[in-house]
Design an enzyme around this catalytic site. Structure first.
Site, PDB file in Angstrom:
ATOM      1  CB  CYS A   2      -0.956   0.087   1.177  1.00 27.52           C
ATOM      2  SG  CYS A   2      -2.226  -1.149   1.165  1.00 27.52           S
ATOM      3  NE  ARG A  27       4.727   1.454   0.156  1.00 23.79           N
ATOM      4  CZ  ARG A  27       5.735   1.228   0.984  1.00 23.79           C
ATOM      5  NH1 ARG A  27       6.951   1.530   0.622  1.00 23.79           N
ATOM      6  NH2 ARG A  27       5.521   0.704   2.166  1.00 23.79           N
ATOM      7  CD1 TRP A  75      -0.209  -6.270  -3.029  1.00 16.22           C
ATOM      8  CD2 TRP A  75      -0.638  -6.892  -0.928  1.00 16.22           C
ATOM      9  NE1 TRP A  75       0.149  -7.589  -2.886  1.00 16.22           N
ATOM     10  CE2 TRP A  75      -0.107  -7.998  -1.626  1.00 16.22           C
ATOM     11  CE3 TRP A  75      -0.992  -7.055   0.413  1.00 16.22           C
ATOM     12  CZ2 TRP A  75       0.093  -9.244  -1.025  1.00 16.22           C
ATOM     13  CZ3 TRP A  75      -0.813  -8.291   1.006  1.00 16.22           C
ATOM     14  CH2 TRP A  75      -0.268  -9.369   0.287  1.00 16.22           C
ATOM     15  CG  ASN A 101       0.789   0.305   4.423  1.00 12.40           C
ATOM     16  OD1 ASN A 101       0.436  -0.851   4.237  1.00 12.40           O
ATOM     17  ND2 ASN A 101       2.061   0.671   4.440  1.00 12.40           N
ATOM     18  N   GLY A 102      -1.632  -1.308   6.261  1.00  7.47           N
ATOM     19  CA  GLY A 102      -1.445  -2.195   7.409  1.00  7.47           C
ATOM     20  C   GLY A 102      -2.703  -2.985   7.701  1.00  7.47           C
ATOM     21  CD  GLU A 485      16.536 -14.030  -6.509  1.00  6.94           C
ATOM     22  OE1 GLU A 485      15.977 -14.526  -5.534  1.00  6.94           O
ATOM     23  OE2 GLU A 485      16.262 -12.893  -6.933  1.00  6.94           O
ATOM     24  CE  LYS A 489      14.237 -11.472  -9.012  1.00  2.00           C
ATOM     25  NZ  LYS A 489      13.712 -11.894  -7.764  1.00  2.00           N
ATOM     26  CD  GLU A 492       9.631 -12.374  -7.233  1.00  2.00           C
ATOM     27  OE1 GLU A 492       9.437 -11.666  -6.252  1.00  2.00           O
ATOM     28  OE2 GLU A 492      10.711 -12.369  -7.859  1.00  2.00           O
ATOM     29  CG  HIS A 508      18.246 -38.440  -2.685  1.00  2.00           C
ATOM     30  ND1 HIS A 508      18.621 -39.738  -2.407  1.00  2.00           N
ATOM     31  CD2 HIS A 508      19.396 -37.717  -2.665  1.00  2.00           C
ATOM     32  CE1 HIS A 508      19.930 -39.783  -2.182  1.00  2.00           C
ATOM     33  NE2 HIS A 508      20.425 -38.565  -2.350  1.00  2.00           N
ATOM     34  CE  LYS A 611      11.575  -3.160  -4.891  1.00  2.00           C
ATOM     35  NZ  LYS A 611      11.973  -4.494  -5.314  1.00  2.00           N
TER      36      LYS A 611
HETATM   37  C1  G6P Z   1       8.373  -9.139  -1.283  1.00  2.00           C
HETATM   38  C2  G6P Z   1       8.920  -8.835  -2.659  1.00  2.00           C
HETATM   39  C3  G6P Z   1      10.196  -9.641  -2.894  1.00  2.00           C
HETATM   40  C4  G6P Z   1      11.190  -9.389  -1.787  1.00  2.00           C
HETATM   41  C5  G6P Z   1      10.583  -9.708  -0.416  1.00  2.00           C
HETATM   42  C6  G6P Z   1      11.470  -9.273   0.729  1.00  2.00           C
HETATM   43  O1  G6P Z   1       7.831 -10.419  -1.238  1.00  2.00           O
HETATM   44  O2  G6P Z   1       7.967  -9.115  -3.646  1.00  2.00           O
HETATM   45  O3  G6P Z   1      10.773  -9.248  -4.142  1.00  2.00           O
HETATM   46  O4  G6P Z   1      12.334 -10.154  -1.994  1.00  2.00           O
HETATM   47  O5  G6P Z   1       9.357  -8.994  -0.265  1.00  2.00           O
HETATM   48  O6  G6P Z   1      11.517  -7.872   0.763  1.00  2.00           O
HETATM   49  P1  G6P Z   1      12.593  -7.053   1.563  1.00  2.00           P
HETATM   50  O7  G6P Z   1      12.239  -5.611   1.298  1.00  2.00           O
HETATM   51  O8  G6P Z   1      12.435  -7.415   3.006  1.00  2.00           O
HETATM   52  O9  G6P Z   1      13.909  -7.427   1.034  1.00  2.00           O
END
Ligand code: G6P
Length: 616
Positions: A2, A27, A75, A101-102, A485, A489, A492, A508, A611
């Site tokens: 948010c 956000r 969000w 927000n929250g 990672e 990606k 996401e 395994h 984010k």
């Molecule tokens: C969210 C984002 C990710 C990020 C994660 C941790 O899930 O979508 O891309 O890696 O938060 O965020 P931070 O700001 O704590 O690194």
């Protein structure tokens, strides 16, 4: 999670607020809304979907604003992303508007009490209770919005940033925060509020970070900050060292493409100023004394998402260089399993935003257990570094694309620096040994640049796989978290099933997944220094290829041993094993980004993600 904006001043408030929202849209982007005073009357406009829908609605129904406004990109937590659940929320008299927000954890109880008093609700959100409560308290406090906000906040439980305006005092924006981000931008004859500085950086670079449980009253020419009881509060003012252009797309179609391209610079900036004239490593934002660091008997790294993957890689380097046992755990699991922590434990919290609630809660838990906490963070003044004993900032600049790219690589650099620093203060490595590794790190921007200049075949490959249903990723040693990672990606951005396995685990179970044509990306460790690993993974590639997998192999340039078994070979520069993630991750970022673009996805704002996730 948010985005919140507030403005008071002489500029056209609606424009300032919507422009701020555009900068915060990363956000949250399932709905957006604004509230302004227009000839003293409160007016709101809100729309489900991206900001473009709100802009269209505002264009269809233009209105003037009296130099005051608030806005929100959402969000969703409570209530689906509909027009009705979008913020701002207003009271029944349309006297006060609030954005939030929250999560207000006791909202059900508060809503019941309000309904018993005859209040009619229009949305399913937790936020609406605040609008009605503010309205009641405005009456109680003769239209004093600051007093009303303080009184409401004393009754709220959970995490919140709230920003409100009311018809009772048309020159005032009031905001409050608990466990959720909020910064004030100090302008000249105008002032700003936002979830982060990106929203107002085009207007001012002077910022004030709000502490926990504080209320700010913002007028064009004054800023008053108190605690929830009205007592003056301590705050920290600071100057933001990047400007608006750093948060623009700069000619790229997407922020993510720009941020991938910025990685060499980001690595170089994160390394800047870390070595003193006498050659020793200095981490001056580290408020932990060398003496304390010598006492550390265990390290626990906590983080979420990509930051967690950075932590997994850090473990290899820290244990190797410092010989201190190092655990890595996703922050959301950490405190609920009763971890063993003591004053000799160093907890390293890695968070790009410095606001992830799961990580913040882990930090608080660790500090309650008397452990020392070091934050690795990209956002100056955010909550996690503020609540930690020390902080090492990554200097990646603002990252707008939701999927972490340049901040991930700079987190790795920061982790390496922490590992080397610990080795230095604990006398485990000589200065020249440390300098040799620093020298290798200093060459990494150039190596990453080299990868960026040769990734076109990765783009072509990604486009050819747009119809694939699943992609698997394999790695060993530091290549395993890199594989994780890469899979993250892809999930996401491309909304594809992607999974990473330690290559040794393949036999395994996961090998049963291999079928004809299944794309499998393999991250091959460097041949030098870890030849055992290298040879084992070459066997793994042969095993999956024999079962029909389409092998996509990421290996050091000149590594001819993998060529016969690679359907596609992606070459990366030869670098020391522990640093290989800095180069090996880049093609995976490009791969996921390009595949997502081929599918027509918005790579900056992937569906359902935010984010900065400020709820648990
Ligand atoms: C969210 C984002 C990710 C990020 C994660 C941790 O899930 O979508 O891309 O890696 O938060 O965020 P931070 O700001 O704590 O690194």
């Amino acid at each position: 999670m948010c985005g919140i904006v507030g403005y008071v001043g002489p500029k056209p408030a609606l424009e300032v607020v919507v422009e701020g929202l555009a900068r915060l849209e990363y956000r949250g982007y399932d709905s957006a809304g604004v509230a302004v005073l227009s000839d003293g009357k409160l007016q709101t406009e809100k729309r489900a979907g991206k900001l473009a829908n709100l802009r269209a609605a505002l264009q269809a129904n233009p209105r003037s604003a009296d130099g005051i406004g608030i806005g929100h990109t959402r969000w969703a937590t409570h209530g689906a992303p509909t027009d009705g659940n979008a913020h701002p929320h207003v009271d029944e008299m349309n006297r006060v508007a609030v954005v939030h927000n929250g999560i207000i954890e006791n909202f059900a109880q508060l809503r019941m009490e309000l309904e018993e008093r005859g209040c009619k609700f229009r949305s399913e959100t937790d936020t609406e209770v605040v609008a009605h409560m503010l309205s009641e308290q405005l009456t109680e406090h003769n239209g004093d919005l600051g007093a009303a906000m303080r009184s409401v906040c004393r009754r709220l439980e959970g995490a919140f940033t709230l920003v409100a305006i009311s018809e009772d005092d048309p020159g005032l924006v009031v905001a409050a925060r608990r466990n959720s981000p909020l910064v004030v931008g100090r302008g000249n004859g105008e002032n700003f509020l936002a979830s982060d500085v990106a929203a107002f950086i085009a207007h001012t670079r002077d910022a004030i970070e709000l502490g926990q449980d504080q209320v700010v009253e913002l007028r064009a020419d004054s800023i008053t900050i108190t605690d929830y009881d009205g007592a003056p509060a301590q705050v920290r003012e600071y100057h933001v060292d990047w400007d608006a252009s750093a948060a623009e797309k700069g000619g790229y179609d997407y922020f993510m493409l720009k941020e991938i391209a910025e990685q060499p610079r980001a690595i170089a900036d994160t390394l800047l100023g870390r070595v003193a004239v006498d050659g020793t490593l200095t981490l001056d934002e580290m408020r932990l004394a060398p003496e304390e660091l010598r006492q550390i008997s265990k390290i626990v790294i906590v983080a979420c998402g990509s930051s967690y993957h950075a932590g997994l890689i850090a473990k290899y380097a820290i244990e190797h260089w410092c010989r201190i046992p190092c655990e890595v755990e996703v922050a959301s699991e950490f405190r609920y399993r009763d971890p063993i922590l003591d004053p000799q434990t160093l907890v390293i919290a890695i968070s790009q935003s410095g606001e992830s609630m799961d990580t913040l809660m882990a930090v608080r838990y660790a500090r309650e257990q008397q452990s020392r906490v070091l934050a690795i963070c990209n956002v100056n003044g955010s909550t996690i570094p503020r609540e930690s004993d020390g902080v090492l900032y990554t200097h990646a600049g603002p990252e707008v694309g939701v999927a972490a790219t340049k901040t991930f690589l700079t987190q790795l650099v920061a982790c390496y620096l922490v590992g080397l620093y610990l080795a230095q203060v604990r006398g485990l490595k000589f200065g020249d040994e440390i300098n040799a590794i620093i020298g290798q790190l200093a060459r990494m921007p150039e190596q990453v640049e080299k990868v960026l200049n040769t990734v076109q075949p990765v783009r072509d490959l990604a486009r050819s796989l747009a119809e694939a249903k699943t992609v698997l990723f394999l790695g060993r040693h530091v290549g395993y978290p890199v594989a994780m990672e890469g899979a993250l990606k892809l999930k996401e951005l491309a909304y594809m099933h992607a999974e990473a396995f330690a290559a040794g685990e393949l036999k395994h179970g996961p090998i049963a997944l291999i079928e004809d044509g299944l794309p499998v990306v393999v991250v091959v460790p460097s041949r030098e220094g870890r030849s055992v690993l290298h040879d084992k993974i070459v066997s793994n590639i042969q095993e999956i290829r024999a079962r029909g997998a389409r092998t996509i192999v990421i290996a050091e340039e000149g590594d001819e041993s993998v060529r016969p078994y690679s359907d596609t070979l992606i070459e990366i520069p030869a670098v020391p094993t522990l640093l290989q993630p800095l180069v090996a991750t880049v093609p995976l970022q490009v791969f996921a980004c390009e595949l997502a673009l081929a599918k027509g996805n918005d790579v900056d704002q992937p569906r359902n993600l935010a984010k900065s996730v400020t709820v648990e």
